[in-house]
Motif scaffolding. Structure first.
Motif, mmCIF file in Angstrom:
data_model
loop_
_atom_site.group_PDB
_atom_site.id
_atom_site.type_symbol
_atom_site.label_atom_id
_atom_site.label_comp_id
_atom_site.label_asym_id
_atom_site.label_seq_id
_atom_site.Cartn_x
_atom_site.Cartn_y
_atom_site.Cartn_z
ATOM 1 N N ARG A 65 126.686 8.957 73.535
ATOM 2 C CA ARG A 65 125.855 9.540 74.599
ATOM 3 C C ARG A 65 126.284 8.973 75.950
ATOM 4 N NH1 ARG A 65 121.708 12.457 72.732
ATOM 5 N NH2 ARG A 65 121.110 12.247 70.537
ATOM 6 N N LEU A 66 127.521 9.247 76.272
ATOM 7 C CA LEU A 66 128.104 8.768 77.517
ATOM 8 C C LEU A 66 127.831 9.792 78.615
ATOM 9 C CD1 LEU A 66 129.993 6.705 78.949
ATOM 10 C CD2 LEU A 66 131.908 8.137 78.214
ATOM 11 N N GLU A 67 127.051 9.405 79.602
ATOM 12 C CA GLU A 67 126.721 10.323 80.694
ATOM 13 C C GLU A 67 127.312 9.769 81.990
ATOM 14 O OE1 GLU A 67 122.634 11.289 80.937
ATOM 15 O OE2 GLU A 67 122.461 11.861 78.816
ATOM 16 N N LEU A 68 128.330 10.456 82.475
ATOM 17 C CA LEU A 68 129.017 10.005 83.675
ATOM 18 C C LEU A 68 128.370 10.613 84.913
ATOM 19 C CD1 LEU A 68 132.725 10.405 82.488
ATOM 20 C CD2 LEU A 68 131.389 8.302 82.611
ATOM 21 N N THR A 69 127.984 9.787 85.846
ATOM 22 C CA THR A 69 127.443 10.286 87.107
ATOM 23 C C THR A 69 128.610 10.681 88.013
ATOM 24 O OG1 THR A 69 127.468 8.126 88.194
ATOM 25 C CG2 THR A 69 125.500 8.696 86.896
ATOM 26 N N ASP A 70 128.304 11.430 89.051
ATOM 27 C CA ASP A 70 129.346 11.809 90.002
ATOM 28 C C ASP A 70 129.983 10.572 90.615
ATOM 29 O OD1 ASP A 70 128.842 14.463 89.508
ATOM 30 O OD2 ASP A 70 127.633 14.781 91.309
ATOM 31 N N ALA A 71 129.170 9.562 90.889
ATOM 32 C CA ALA A 71 129.693 8.329 91.484
ATOM 33 C C ALA A 71 130.644 7.617 90.515
ATOM 34 C CB ALA A 71 128.545 7.405 91.866
ATOM 35 N N GLU A 72 130.274 7.574 89.231
ATOM 36 C CA GLU A 72 131.128 6.929 88.227
ATOM 37 C C GLU A 72 132.421 7.697 88.048
ATOM 38 O OE1 GLU A 72 127.772 4.834 85.353
ATOM 39 O OE2 GLU A 72 128.268 6.960 85.078
ATOM 40 N N ILE A 73 132.327 9.018 88.042
ATOM 41 C CA ILE A 73 133.530 9.842 87.918
ATOM 42 C C ILE A 73 134.448 9.611 89.114
ATOM 43 C CG2 ILE A 73 134.369 12.227 88.062
ATOM 44 C CD1 ILE A 73 132.066 13.019 86.221
ATOM 45 N N GLY A 74 133.879 9.562 90.306
ATOM 46 C CA GLY A 74 134.664 9.316 91.495
ATOM 47 C C GLY A 74 135.354 7.965 91.465
ATOM 48 N N GLN A 75 134.643 6.943 90.990
ATOM 49 C CA GLN A 75 135.218 5.602 90.897
ATOM 50 C C GLN A 75 136.317 5.547 89.847
ATOM 51 O OE1 GLN A 75 134.467 2.821 92.958
ATOM 52 N NE2 GLN A 75 136.420 2.309 92.007
ATOM 53 N N ASP A 76 136.075 6.175 88.689
ATOM 54 C CA ASP A 76 137.092 6.210 87.633
ATOM 55 C C ASP A 76 138.345 6.934 88.116
ATOM 56 O OD1 ASP A 76 135.453 4.841 85.922
ATOM 57 O OD2 ASP A 76 134.842 6.592 84.747
ATOM 58 N N ALA A 77 138.157 8.029 88.863
ATOM 59 C CA ALA A 77 139.296 8.791 89.382
ATOM 60 C C ALA A 77 140.098 7.953 90.370
ATOM 61 C CB ALA A 77 138.807 10.080 90.046
ATOM 62 N N ALA A 78 139.389 7.221 91.231
ATOM 63 C CA ALA A 78 140.063 6.369 92.207
ATOM 64 C C ALA A 78 140.818 5.237 91.512
ATOM 65 C CB ALA A 78 139.048 5.797 93.195
ATOM 66 N N GLY A 93 141.386 13.914 93.317
ATOM 67 C CA GLY A 93 140.634 15.152 93.118
ATOM 68 C C GLY A 93 140.866 15.735 91.743
ATOM 69 N N PHE A 94 142.129 15.757 91.308
ATOM 70 C CA PHE A 94 142.447 16.252 89.975
ATOM 71 C C PHE A 94 141.745 15.417 88.920
ATOM 72 C CE2 PHE A 94 144.790 15.916 86.047
ATOM 73 C CZ PHE A 94 145.070 17.238 85.709
ATOM 74 N N ALA A 95 141.824 14.097 89.055
ATOM 75 C CA ALA A 95 141.228 13.199 88.065
ATOM 76 C C ALA A 95 139.727 13.407 87.959
ATOM 77 C CB ALA A 95 141.543 11.749 88.424
ATOM 78 N N ALA A 96 139.053 13.479 89.103
ATOM 79 C CA ALA A 96 137.603 13.673 89.098
ATOM 80 C C ALA A 96 137.243 15.035 88.515
ATOM 81 C CB ALA A 96 137.063 13.546 90.523
ATOM 82 N N ASN A 97 138.013 16.045 88.883
ATOM 83 C CA ASN A 97 137.806 17.401 88.381
ATOM 84 C C ASN A 97 137.929 17.441 86.860
ATOM 85 O OD1 ASN A 97 139.326 20.613 88.871
ATOM 86 N ND2 ASN A 97 137.206 20.076 89.180
ATOM 87 N N TRP A 98 138.981 16.811 86.348
ATOM 88 C CA TRP A 98 139.228 16.826 84.905
ATOM 89 C C TRP A 98 138.152 16.053 84.149
ATOM 90 C CZ3 TRP A 98 141.400 13.023 81.339
ATOM 91 C CH2 TRP A 98 141.712 13.572 80.087
ATOM 92 N N LEU A 99 137.763 14.903 84.666
ATOM 93 C CA LEU A 99 136.713 14.124 84.012
ATOM 94 C C LEU A 99 135.392 14.901 83.976
ATOM 95 C CD1 LEU A 99 137.352 10.527 85.382
ATOM 96 C CD2 LEU A 99 137.432 11.236 82.976
ATOM 97 N N SER A 100 135.090 15.613 85.041
ATOM 98 C CA SER A 100 133.857 16.408 85.078
ATOM 99 C C SER A 100 133.885 17.503 84.031
ATOM 100 C CB SER A 100 133.667 17.029 86.472
ATOM 101 O OG SER A 100 133.464 16.034 87.447
ATOM 102 N N VAL A 101 135.048 18.149 83.883
ATOM 103 C CA VAL A 101 135.163 19.249 82.920
ATOM 104 C C VAL A 101 135.086 18.738 81.486
ATOM 105 C CG1 VAL A 101 136.714 21.027 82.001
ATOM 106 C CG2 VAL A 101 136.408 20.795 84.476
ATOM 107 N N ILE A 102 135.849 17.695 81.142
ATOM 108 C CA ILE A 102 135.879 17.250 79.745
ATOM 109 C C ILE A 102 134.569 16.612 79.303
ATOM 110 C CG2 ILE A 102 138.373 16.932 79.720
ATOM 111 C CD1 ILE A 102 137.797 13.860 79.717
ATOM 112 N N SER A 103 133.774 16.135 80.260
ATOM 113 C CA SER A 103 132.496 15.528 79.888
ATOM 114 C C SER A 103 131.357 16.539 79.850
ATOM 115 C CB SER A 103 132.151 14.389 80.857
ATOM 116 O OG SER A 103 132.017 14.863 82.186
#
Length: 214
Positions: free
Chosen positions: A184-197, A94-104
């Motif tokens: 122009r890196l656009e991370l989808t919610d699914a990609e963020i979730g996978q990266d966090a996992a 959760g922290f990882a996904a949260n942080w990736l969403s914010v910094i992107s």
């Protein structure tokens, strides 16, 4: 749960003050380092006197803005006294996904670009403000979770800061620098979730206690 953000007089932010800080973030996206107290007052429909009363000078306003943005990165809710492997993994992901969403987000990219451009220039203290109230503050928010995992026998490390930096690096990889340099890196919610996992799995492979099953 969001970290408590305070105004210049030590009071927690009101919804109106949060609106002002959101206006600052929008202006940073639009105008970069040309941000002025006058522009903020105009955009937020308040007086400069009010801004000075709430946040002090421009550095105070920027500090509150950085803290407000960084407060969106949270370690989640967990029971320190009854932390198990499943809850630890979920909190880290959760922290990882949260942080990736914010910094992107466009606002974080704009804020960090301005801070980098000002670092060492003597124009203001934005670089130090972002470091102290961004990365360092976020570290202090996650470290209790890592220590709780160690106390529960799920993680094994001797230095909390080193463990945090490892996790931070696994989560961020090269994402932030690429965004700051205009990729122009656009991370989808699914990609963020996978990266966090993936980052969490890699971290646990490095720091899982031999008796833990995280």
């Amino acid at each position: 749960m969001e970290a408590a953000i305070e105004t210049n007089d030590g009071e927690e932010l009101t919804e109106r003050q949060k609106d002002v800080l959101n206006a600052v973030l929008r202006l940073l996206v639009e105008e970069g380092d040309r941000l002025t107290m006058t522009a903020v007052a105009r955009r937020a429909s308040c007086s400069k006197e009010t801004l000075y009363k709430w946040f002090g000078d421009r550095d105070g306003l920027l500090t509150a803005t950085v803290r407000w943005q960084a407060s969106k990165v949270r370690a989640g809710n967990y029971d320190r006294q009854h932390l198990d492997a499943t809850a630890l993994r979920a909190s880290l992901e959760g922290f990882a996904a949260n942080w990736l969403s914010v910094i992107s987000s466009r606002t974080s990219i704009a804020l960090n670009r301005v801070a980098i451009s000002h670092a060492g220039s003597g124009e203001d203290n934005l670089g130090a403000i972002v470091l102290a109230n961004g990365r360092i503050a976020i570290g202090e928010r996650l470290k209790p979770l890592l220590e709780a995992g160690r106390d529960a026998g799920l993680l094994d490390f001797s230095d909390t800061e080193t463990a945090f930096r490892t996790f931070f690096g696994l989560v961020g990889r090269d994402v932030q620098i690429r965004l700051l340099l205009g990729d122009r890196l656009e991370l989808t919610d699914a990609e963020i979730g996978q990266d966090a996992a993936d980052a969490t799995r890699q971290f646990l492979a490095l720091y899982r206690a031999k008796t833990g099953a995280a």
